[in-house]
Write a protein that holds these residues in place. Structure first.
Motif, mmCIF file in Angstrom:
data_model
loop_
_atom_site.group_PDB
_atom_site.id
_atom_site.type_symbol
_atom_site.label_atom_id
_atom_site.label_comp_id
_atom_site.label_asym_id
_atom_site.label_seq_id
_atom_site.Cartn_x
_atom_site.Cartn_y
_atom_site.Cartn_z
ATOM 1 N N VAL A 105 0.865 -1.174 0.000
ATOM 2 C CA VAL A 105 0.000 0.000 0.000
ATOM 3 C C VAL A 105 0.901 1.223 0.000
ATOM 4 O O VAL A 105 1.701 1.417 0.914
ATOM 5 C CB VAL A 105 -0.950 -0.004 1.218
ATOM 6 N N LEU A 106 0.795 2.033 -1.050
ATOM 7 C CA LEU A 106 1.633 3.223 -1.179
ATOM 8 C C LEU A 106 0.986 4.443 -0.534
ATOM 9 O O LEU A 106 1.683 5.351 -0.082
ATOM 10 C CB LEU A 106 1.933 3.493 -2.651
ATOM 11 N N SER A 107 -0.345 4.484 -0.539
ATOM 12 C CA SER A 107 -1.058 5.570 0.141
ATOM 13 C C SER A 107 -2.452 5.090 0.515
ATOM 14 O O SER A 107 -3.021 4.217 -0.141
ATOM 15 C CB SER A 107 -1.141 6.820 -0.737
ATOM 16 N N LYS A 108 -2.972 5.668 1.596
ATOM 17 C CA LYS A 108 -4.315 5.327 2.090
ATOM 18 C C LYS A 108 -5.135 6.598 2.183
ATOM 19 O O LYS A 108 -4.603 7.694 2.129
ATOM 20 C CB LYS A 108 -4.239 4.701 3.488
ATOM 21 N N GLY A 109 -6.427 6.432 2.362
ATOM 22 C CA GLY A 109 -7.315 7.569 2.523
ATOM 23 C C GLY A 109 -8.447 7.481 1.522
ATOM 24 O O GLY A 109 -8.800 6.396 1.050
ATOM 25 N N ALA A 110 -9.023 8.640 1.200
ATOM 26 C CA ALA A 110 -10.117 8.671 0.226
ATOM 27 C C ALA A 110 -9.636 8.169 -1.132
ATOM 28 O O ALA A 110 -10.396 7.595 -1.902
ATOM 29 C CB ALA A 110 -10.686 10.078 0.105
ATOM 30 N N TRP A 111 -8.368 8.406 -1.416
ATOM 31 C CA TRP A 111 -7.706 7.846 -2.598
ATOM 32 C C TRP A 111 -6.588 6.933 -2.105
ATOM 33 O O TRP A 111 -5.752 7.361 -1.305
ATOM 34 C CB TRP A 111 -7.130 8.947 -3.483
ATOM 35 N N ALA A 112 -6.569 5.707 -2.574
ATOM 36 C CA ALA A 112 -5.536 4.748 -2.183
ATOM 37 C C ALA A 112 -4.745 4.326 -3.415
ATOM 38 O O ALA A 112 -5.309 4.194 -4.507
ATOM 39 C CB ALA A 112 -6.167 3.529 -1.532
ATOM 40 N N THR A 113 -3.449 4.124 -3.224
ATOM 41 C CA THR A 113 -2.578 3.636 -4.295
ATOM 42 C C THR A 113 -1.925 2.353 -3.805
ATOM 43 O O THR A 113 -1.361 2.315 -2.712
ATOM 44 C CB THR A 113 -1.497 4.667 -4.640
ATOM 45 N N VAL A 114 -2.024 1.292 -4.632
ATOM 46 C CA VAL A 114 -1.497 -0.020 -4.253
ATOM 47 C C VAL A 114 -0.695 -0.572 -5.423
ATOM 48 O O VAL A 114 -1.116 -0.472 -6.574
ATOM 49 C CB VAL A 114 -2.636 -1.003 -3.893
ATOM 50 N N ILE A 115 0.469 -1.161 -5.122
ATOM 51 C CA ILE A 115 1.244 -1.851 -6.145
ATOM 52 C C ILE A 115 1.169 -3.348 -5.822
ATOM 53 O O ILE A 115 1.303 -3.749 -4.670
ATOM 54 C CB ILE A 115 2.696 -1.345 -6.226
ATOM 55 N N TYR A 116 0.911 -4.133 -6.859
ATOM 56 C CA TYR A 116 0.754 -5.577 -6.708
ATOM 57 C C TYR A 116 1.817 -6.309 -7.531
ATOM 58 O O TYR A 116 2.199 -5.862 -8.606
ATOM 59 C CB TYR A 116 -0.596 -6.041 -7.252
ATOM 60 N N ARG A 117 2.220 -7.467 -7.024
ATOM 61 C CA ARG A 117 3.020 -8.440 -7.777
ATOM 62 C C ARG A 117 2.101 -9.637 -7.993
ATOM 63 O O ARG A 117 1.494 -10.128 -7.035
ATOM 64 C CB ARG A 117 4.248 -8.834 -6.959
ATOM 65 N N TYR A 118 1.997 -10.089 -9.240
ATOM 66 C CA TYR A 118 1.035 -11.150 -9.534
ATOM 67 C C TYR A 118 1.521 -12.016 -10.694
ATOM 68 O O TYR A 118 2.508 -11.696 -11.361
ATOM 69 C CB TYR A 118 -0.337 -10.563 -9.858
#
Length: 94
Positions: free
Chosen positions: A27-40
């Motif tokens: 999780v790169l940022s949380k809140g009303a807007w969230a940014t997530v980087i995934y490895r898949y």
């Protein structure tokens, strides 16, 4: 839909087969807007095996108590990931 950032995932199942297998997330940022980087990894039906690692960055907006995906950027290979890392390291050096 997910109500918390921790519930967000790229895992996807189709016909009893996990066609997108999430290996890790940050999780790169949380809140009303969230940014997530995934490895898949994606399931290759022809080979009946998972393919190479891939990466995706996703932006979510929380509306009415649930996160909805608003944008994504797919990083298609380790080489592309390394190029992004190199550029960011250069730009963020003090």
């Amino acid at each position: 839909m997910a109500e918390t950032v921790d519930e967000l995932t790229v895992t996807y199942e189709d016909g009893g087969i996990e066609t997108v297998k999430e290996l890790d997330k940050r999780v790169l940022s949380k809140g009303a807007w969230a940014t997530v980087i995934y490895r898949y990894q994606d399931w290759d039906r022809k080979k009946e095996a998972y393919g190479p690692d891939k990466y995706t960055i996703r932006r979510y907006q929380k509306r009415n108590g649930e996160y909805q995906q608003k944008s994504k950027f797919n990083i298609s290979s380790k080489d592309q990931a390394k190029s992004i890392i190199g550029a960011l390291q250069e730009w963020t050096e003090d």
